[in-house]
Design a protein around this motif. Structure first.
Motif, PDB file in Angstrom:
ATOM      1  N   LEU A  82      -5.816  -4.419   0.505  1.00 43.93           N
ATOM      2  CA  LEU A  82      -4.892  -3.097   0.807  1.00 43.93           C
ATOM      3  C   LEU A  82      -3.681  -3.449  -0.314  1.00 43.93           C
ATOM      4  O   LEU A  82      -3.282  -1.982  -0.664  1.00 43.93           O
ATOM      5  CB  LEU A  82      -4.100  -3.167   1.800  1.00 43.93           C
ATOM      6  CG  LEU A  82      -5.201  -3.195   2.977  1.00 43.93           C
ATOM      7  CD1 LEU A  82      -5.057  -3.103   4.051  1.00 43.93           C
ATOM      8  CD2 LEU A  82      -6.350  -1.913   2.827  1.00 43.93           C
ATOM      9  N   ALA A  83      -3.332  -4.253  -0.038  1.00 48.60           N
ATOM     10  CA  ALA A  83      -1.872  -4.882  -1.350  1.00 48.60           C
ATOM     11  C   ALA A  83      -1.855  -4.379  -3.065  1.00 48.60           C
ATOM     12  O   ALA A  83      -1.150  -3.785  -3.280  1.00 48.60           O
ATOM     13  CB  ALA A  83      -1.042  -5.925  -1.641  1.00 48.60           C
ATOM     14  N   ALA A 127      -4.301  -2.603  -4.219  1.00 40.77           N
ATOM     15  CA  ALA A 127      -4.840  -1.424  -4.044  1.00 40.77           C
ATOM     16  C   ALA A 127      -4.053   0.040  -4.025  1.00 40.77           C
ATOM     17  O   ALA A 127      -3.636   0.796  -4.898  1.00 40.77           O
ATOM     18  CB  ALA A 127      -6.060  -0.406  -2.942  1.00 40.77           C
ATOM     19  N   GLU A 128      -2.847  -0.901  -3.582  1.00 37.99           N
ATOM     20  CA  GLU A 128      -1.533   0.561  -3.122  1.00 37.99           C
ATOM     21  C   GLU A 128      -0.191  -0.214  -4.166  1.00 37.99           C
ATOM     22  O   GLU A 128       0.083   0.930  -4.938  1.00 37.99           O
ATOM     23  CB  GLU A 128      -0.616  -0.404  -2.330  1.00 37.99           C
ATOM     24  CG  GLU A 128       0.752   0.308  -1.465  1.00 37.99           C
ATOM     25  CD  GLU A 128       1.081  -0.272  -0.588  1.00 37.99           C
ATOM     26  OE1 GLU A 128       2.818   0.160  -0.695  1.00 37.99           O
ATOM     27  OE2 GLU A 128       0.780  -0.905   0.472  1.00 37.99           O
ATOM     28  N   ASP A 135      -2.086   1.913  -6.826  1.00 36.44           N
ATOM     29  CA  ASP A 135      -1.939   4.272  -6.808  1.00 36.44           C
ATOM     30  C   ASP A 135      -0.548   3.919  -7.283  1.00 36.44           C
ATOM     31  O   ASP A 135      -0.536   5.697  -7.620  1.00 36.44           O
ATOM     32  CB  ASP A 135      -2.191   3.753  -5.359  1.00 36.44           C
ATOM     33  CG  ASP A 135      -3.435   4.359  -5.073  1.00 36.44           C
ATOM     34  OD1 ASP A 135      -4.699   4.281  -5.477  1.00 36.44           O
ATOM     35  OD2 ASP A 135      -3.894   4.054  -3.785  1.00 36.44           O
ATOM     36  N   LYS A 136       0.344   3.173  -7.153  1.00 38.64           N
ATOM     37  CA  LYS A 136       2.243   3.346  -7.247  1.00 38.64           C
ATOM     38  C   LYS A 136       2.439   2.973  -8.644  1.00 38.64           C
ATOM     39  O   LYS A 136       3.258   2.410  -8.617  1.00 38.64           O
ATOM     40  CB  LYS A 136       2.852   2.692  -6.355  1.00 38.64           C
ATOM     41  CG  LYS A 136       2.999   3.260  -4.065  1.00 38.64           C
ATOM     42  CD  LYS A 136       3.481   2.087  -3.499  1.00 38.64           C
ATOM     43  CE  LYS A 136       3.792   2.779  -2.328  1.00 38.64           C
ATOM     44  NZ  LYS A 136       4.423   2.440  -0.901  1.00 38.64           N
TER      45      LYS A 136
END
Length: 282
Positions: free
Chosen positions: A44-45, A47-48, A51-52
Motif C-alpha cells: 500500500l505504501a 502504491a501511495e 500515486d503521489k
C-alpha cells in the motif's frame, strides 16, 4: 525510450506475491505468512508513493530488513509463480519493445532490475512495478545506487515516470575524409517547456548509465549499416531512399519512442543534405 506497460492489478499485486510465497519451502513459507500484514502495508505504501510521485521519500522499513533474507527468497528461488510473473511482465509489453533494454535502448533485456533496491527494500522483491526488464550492464550499474546524496532519484522508473514526446537526444555528423566514412556523435538537449524536475531526472539517468558514451561507441557502425541498407534499397529497384529511411525512422519512433538513439540517427540522416553522397560511397 518508451514507458513499459504496467501489469493490471488483476490478479492483485499482493495476490501474485502470495502465489509465489505459497510455493516456498515450509519454514520460509511459514515465516512469510507470519509477515503478511507487513507486506500488505508496504505494498500500500508503494502504491501511495507512486500515486503521489514521491518514491524518493519511501524509506527502508526496519521490520522488513530484519527478515530480509526470507523476503528476498521469494525472488531468489525459481518457483513457477515467479516465472509466470516475469513472463506476464514481458507479455504485457507491445511487440518488439523488449528487443532493447528500456533503460538504455542498446542491448537485449536479459535480466530484471529491482527499481527499489532489494537490499534496502526486500519486501518489494517480487512487486510487479519493482521488476524492470533490463540488460545486465544497466542492472549492475544502477545496483542499489538509486538516490543521489541529496536524496533525489537518479534513474527513470520505466513504468511510472512520464517520458515526454519531445526530442532531447540529438546527433551531429562528421565526415571522415580519408576513410570516406561518416561519424556520429550524440548529446542531450533540453526541450523548451520541460519541467526542471523531469529534466534533472532524465539527465541523471543518462549520465549515471553513460548512455551518450554508449551511443557514440555504437553510432559509427550503425551509420554504416543504415547507409548500406539505403544502398541495397536502391540497387534492388527502390526509388527515394530518403523516404525509405524516413519510414524506417518513423517505425522506430512508434515502437521505441522519439528518443531511441537509432530512431534519432535514422531521422537525422534522412534529413541531412549530404545523405546522397554518403549513400553513393556506401
Amino acid at each position: 525510450m518508451r514507458n513499459l506497460v504496467a501489469l493490471p492489478d488483476d490478479p492483485t499485486y499482493l495476490d501474485r506475491y502470495v502465489a509465489i510465497r505459497d510455493k516456498k519451502h515450509k519454514v520460509t513459507r511459514a515465516n512469510l505468512t507470519a509477515a503478511h500484514a507487513l507486506i500488505e502495508e508496504r505494498y500500500l505504501a508503494y502504491a501511495e508513493a507512486i500515486d503521489k510521485s514521491s518514491l524518493a521519500g519511501l524509506k527502508s522499513h526496519a521490520p522488513a530488513l530484519l527478515i530480509s533474507d526470507t523476503l528476498r527468497a521469494c525472488y531468489d528461488g525459481a518457483t513457477q509463480p515467479l516465472k509466470k510473473l516475469k513472463q506476464a511482465i514481458k507479455d504485457a509489453q507491445p511487440k518488439r519493445l523488449l528487443k532493447y533494454c528500456p533503460m538504455c535502448g542498446t542491448t537485449l533485456p536479459g535480466t530484471f532490475d529491482h527499481y527499489m533496491p532489494a537490499v534496502k527494500f526486500p519486501e518489494f522483491a517480487v512487486h510487479p512495478l519493482n521488476l524492470v526488464p533490463c540488460c545486465a550492464k544497466c542492472n549492475s550499474t544502477k545496483d542499489a545506487d538509486w538516490l543521489s546524496v541529496a536524496g533525489k532519484r537518479q534513474f527513470l522508473h520505466s513504468y511510472t515516470d512520464p517520458v515526454p514526446d519531445l526530442q532531447f537526444v540529438v546527433v551531429t555528423f562528421h565526415e571522415i575524409v580519408g576513410f570516406k566514412g561518416v561519424g556520429a556523435n550524440f548529446s542531450l538537449t533540453r526541450p523548451i517547456g520541460l519541467a526542471d524536475e523531469l529534466w534533472d531526472l532524465i539527465s541523471s539517468h543518462f549520465q549515471r548509465l553513460k548512455l551518450i558514451d554508449r551511443y557514440d561507441e555504437l553510432g559509427n557502425d550503425e551509420v554504416a549499416e543504415i547507409l548500406k541498407d539505403c544502398r541495397i534499397h536502391l540497387d534492388s529497384g527502390g526509388q527515394d531512399f530518403r523516404v525509405f529511411l524516413s519510414g524506417r525512422a518513423k517505425d522506430r519512433r512508434d515502437v521505441y519512442g522519439r528518443n531511441h538513439w537509432i530512431a534519432v540517427l535514422m531521422d537525422s540522416m534522412a534529413k541531412h543534405a549530404n545523405l546522397d553522397n554518403w549513400v553513393q560511397v556506401a
